[in-house]
Design an enzyme around this catalytic site. Structure first.
Site, PDB file in Angstrom:
ATOM      1  CD1 TRP A 226       2.558  -4.429   8.724  1.00 39.29           C
ATOM      2  CD2 TRP A 226       4.216  -5.125   7.397  1.00 39.29           C
ATOM      3  NE1 TRP A 226       2.341  -3.911   7.465  1.00 39.29           N
ATOM      4  CE2 TRP A 226       3.345  -4.322   6.637  1.00 39.29           C
ATOM      5  CE3 TRP A 226       5.343  -5.664   6.773  1.00 39.29           C
ATOM      6  CZ2 TRP A 226       3.556  -4.050   5.274  1.00 39.29           C
ATOM      7  CZ3 TRP A 226       5.562  -5.395   5.418  1.00 39.29           C
ATOM      8  CH2 TRP A 226       4.667  -4.599   4.689  1.00 39.29           C
TER       9      TRP A 226
ATOM     10  CD  GLU B 275       0.298   3.753   1.558  1.00 43.51           C
ATOM     11  OE1 GLU B 275      -0.527   2.915   1.961  1.00 43.51           O
ATOM     12  OE2 GLU B 275       1.472   3.781   1.937  1.00 43.51           O
TER      13      GLU B 275
ATOM     14  CG  HIS C  56       6.346  -1.205   3.747  1.00 45.81           C
ATOM     15  ND1 HIS C  56       6.090  -0.517   2.583  1.00 45.81           N
ATOM     16  CD2 HIS C  56       5.204  -1.138   4.475  1.00 45.81           C
ATOM     17  CE1 HIS C  56       4.830  -0.053   2.614  1.00 45.81           C
ATOM     18  NE2 HIS C  56       4.279  -0.415   3.741  1.00 45.81           N
TER      19      HIS C  56
ATOM     20  CD1 TRP D 172      -1.173  -1.196  -1.365  1.00 45.02           C
ATOM     21  CD2 TRP D 172       0.050   0.677  -1.445  1.00 45.02           C
ATOM     22  NE1 TRP D 172       0.083  -1.482  -0.881  1.00 45.02           N
ATOM     23  CE2 TRP D 172       0.853  -0.357  -0.921  1.00 45.02           C
ATOM     24  CE3 TRP D 172       0.612   1.953  -1.601  1.00 45.02           C
ATOM     25  CZ2 TRP D 172       2.188  -0.167  -0.551  1.00 45.02           C
ATOM     26  CZ3 TRP D 172       1.938   2.152  -1.237  1.00 45.02           C
ATOM     27  CH2 TRP D 172       2.708   1.105  -0.713  1.00 45.02           C
ATOM     28  NE  ARG D 173       1.501  -4.952  -2.746  1.00 47.86           N
ATOM     29  CZ  ARG D 173       1.847  -6.172  -3.170  1.00 47.86           C
ATOM     30  NH1 ARG D 173       2.359  -6.333  -4.358  1.00 47.86           N
ATOM     31  NH2 ARG D 173       1.671  -7.229  -2.402  1.00 47.86           N
TER      32      ARG D 173
ATOM     33  CD  GLU E  43      -0.138   3.393   6.336  1.00 51.91           C
ATOM     34  OE1 GLU E  43      -0.172   2.311   6.944  1.00 51.91           O
ATOM     35  OE2 GLU E  43      -0.553   3.523   5.171  1.00 51.91           O
TER      36      GLU E  43
HETATM   37  C1  BMA Z   1       1.032  -3.618   1.905  1.00 53.43           C
HETATM   38  C2  BMA Z   1       0.535  -4.774   1.057  1.00 53.43           C
HETATM   39  C3  BMA Z   1       1.606  -5.831   1.071  1.00 53.43           C
HETATM   40  C4  BMA Z   1       2.936  -5.232   0.558  1.00 53.43           C
HETATM   41  C5  BMA Z   1       3.299  -3.977   1.322  1.00 53.43           C
HETATM   42  C6  BMA Z   1       4.527  -3.277   0.795  1.00 53.43           C
HETATM   43  O1  BMA Z   1       0.073  -2.623   2.012  1.00 53.43           O
HETATM   44  O2  BMA Z   1       0.286  -4.334  -0.253  1.00 53.43           O
HETATM   45  O3  BMA Z   1       1.201  -6.908   0.251  1.00 53.43           O
HETATM   46  O4  BMA Z   1       3.975  -6.171   0.665  1.00 53.43           O
HETATM   47  O5  BMA Z   1       2.213  -3.086   1.321  1.00 53.43           O
HETATM   48  O6  BMA Z   1       4.373  -2.849  -0.523  1.00 53.43           O
END
Ligand code: BMA
Length: 324
Positions: free
Chosen positions: A85, A247, A74, A278-279, A137
């Site tokens: 973004w 993802e 990103h 995802w995280r 994306e």
């Molecule tokens: C997004 C979220 C954010 C994060 C970004 C990059 O989907 O999880 O909080 O900073 O991804 O990992």
């Protein structure tokens, strides 16, 4: 697969051997996701506070245990200096591609990425192969490389330029390139913004389930996975690429049976190499996609990972010896 799995989890950050997936299943994920955002501007840690020196060490640990690393990016908006973004303009990509006023400046950002890839070495000093999934994306419109922010031609130029620069100018040869759009409905749409078979090794899609546990949400997710994995897997077969679900997940996992009742039936008809959840953010308590000990979906997740078609680290590792 799980994003940032060894770096932090729902309740912890920077614990040696830590992994929410392992805490719940007894094994590490076979594939681990990482994020390079802010490496391009020379920052010491990424936008989710993972230090790049730690990241390189943990990537090597994943590799040493027979696992695979996949990297997202990103990267900041080069025009405004704001985040990935920041979509206020529709000329960022045009300014980066050859001939654009930020082209040279952007290459210095790619130089930092190249140095990172060159630095990934095992104990013998040999390069560690990784997957790089950049400009993802792009069929959505929430990143500066999105569909409303550039033309198909500009997007494809950006992608090709990046691969060519890293590969040919910087001599980066330990990277496989992964491509993952979202919300696609036809192969034509998939291929409209696609840099070409010479630039992509892995094809996938990003699909998330809505975070309310309702029949409608679950049905919508299953439908979206199926429409898009149909496109991705059939294209992969034709073009000799590796298909993945790049993802996915349900933020906050409000459905305790999400993994066996929603995700599993959605992916079961397809032969895909990995599924990346995802995280599990440690700072945002509702932002997680994999269970942790004590979570209502933990036993269901264990059941999911015990399915014969779902492989965690031990089963893909060269060190693995079958139990039977
Ligand atoms: C997004 C979220 C954010 C994060 C970004 C990059 O989907 O999880 O909080 O900073 O991804 O990992």
């Amino acid at each position: 697969a799980h994003q940032d799995d060894p770096a932090y989890g729902h309740n912890w950050y920077g614990k040696a051997g830590g992994s929410d997936i392992k805490d719940v299943t007894g094994d590490f994920p076979a594939v681990v996701g990482w994020e390079l955002g802010h490496l391009e501007i020379g920052a010491p840690y990424n936008l989710d506070s993972v230090y790049f020196t730690d990241m390189k060490r943990m990537m090597r640990e994943v590799y040493d245990r027979g696992g695979i690393n996949t990297i997202s990016w990103h990267g900041d908006n080069i025009v405004t200096g704001k985040t990935a973004w920041d979509c206020a303009q529709d000329s960022v990509v045009r300014s980066i591609v050859p001939g654009g006023r930020n082209h040279t400046k952007f290459l210095t950002r790619l130089d930092r990425l190249a140095a990172f890839f060159h630095d990934l070495k095992d104990e013998k000093g040999e390069s560690i192969p990784v997957i790089f999934r950049m400009y993802h994306e792009h069929t959505g419109s929430w990143f500066w490389w999105g569909a409303k922010q550039c033309t198909p031609d500009e997007y494809n130029q950006l992608y090709r330029m990046t691969v060519s620069y890293l590969r040919n100018k910087k001599g980066v040869h330990n990277v496989l390139y992964a491509f993952s759009p979202c919300n696609i409905t036809t192969e034509k749409e998939f291929l409209l913004r696609y840099p070409g078979d010479d630039y992509v090794d892995i094809v996938g899609v990003d699909v998330y389930c809505g975070n309310k546990n309702t029949d409608e949400t679950n049905a919508k997710f299953k439908k979206e996975v199926s429409v898009q994995l149909d496109i991705v897997t059939s294209y992969a077969k034709k073009a000799n690429k590796i298909p993945v679900l790049a993802e996915t997940g349900m933020e906050g996992i409000a459905n305790p049976d999400f993994f066996t009742k929603v995700l599993l039936p959605a992916i079961e008809p397809y032969q895909i190499s990995y599924v990346l959840l995802w995280r599990n953010a440690y700072t945002i308590k509702t932002h997680y996609y994999a269970p942790f000990p004590g979570h209502a979906s933990a036993s269901d997740f264990k059941k999911f990972t015990d399915m014969p078609g779902i492989l965690l680290n031990k089963k893909i590792s060269p060190m693995y010896v079958s139990e039977k």
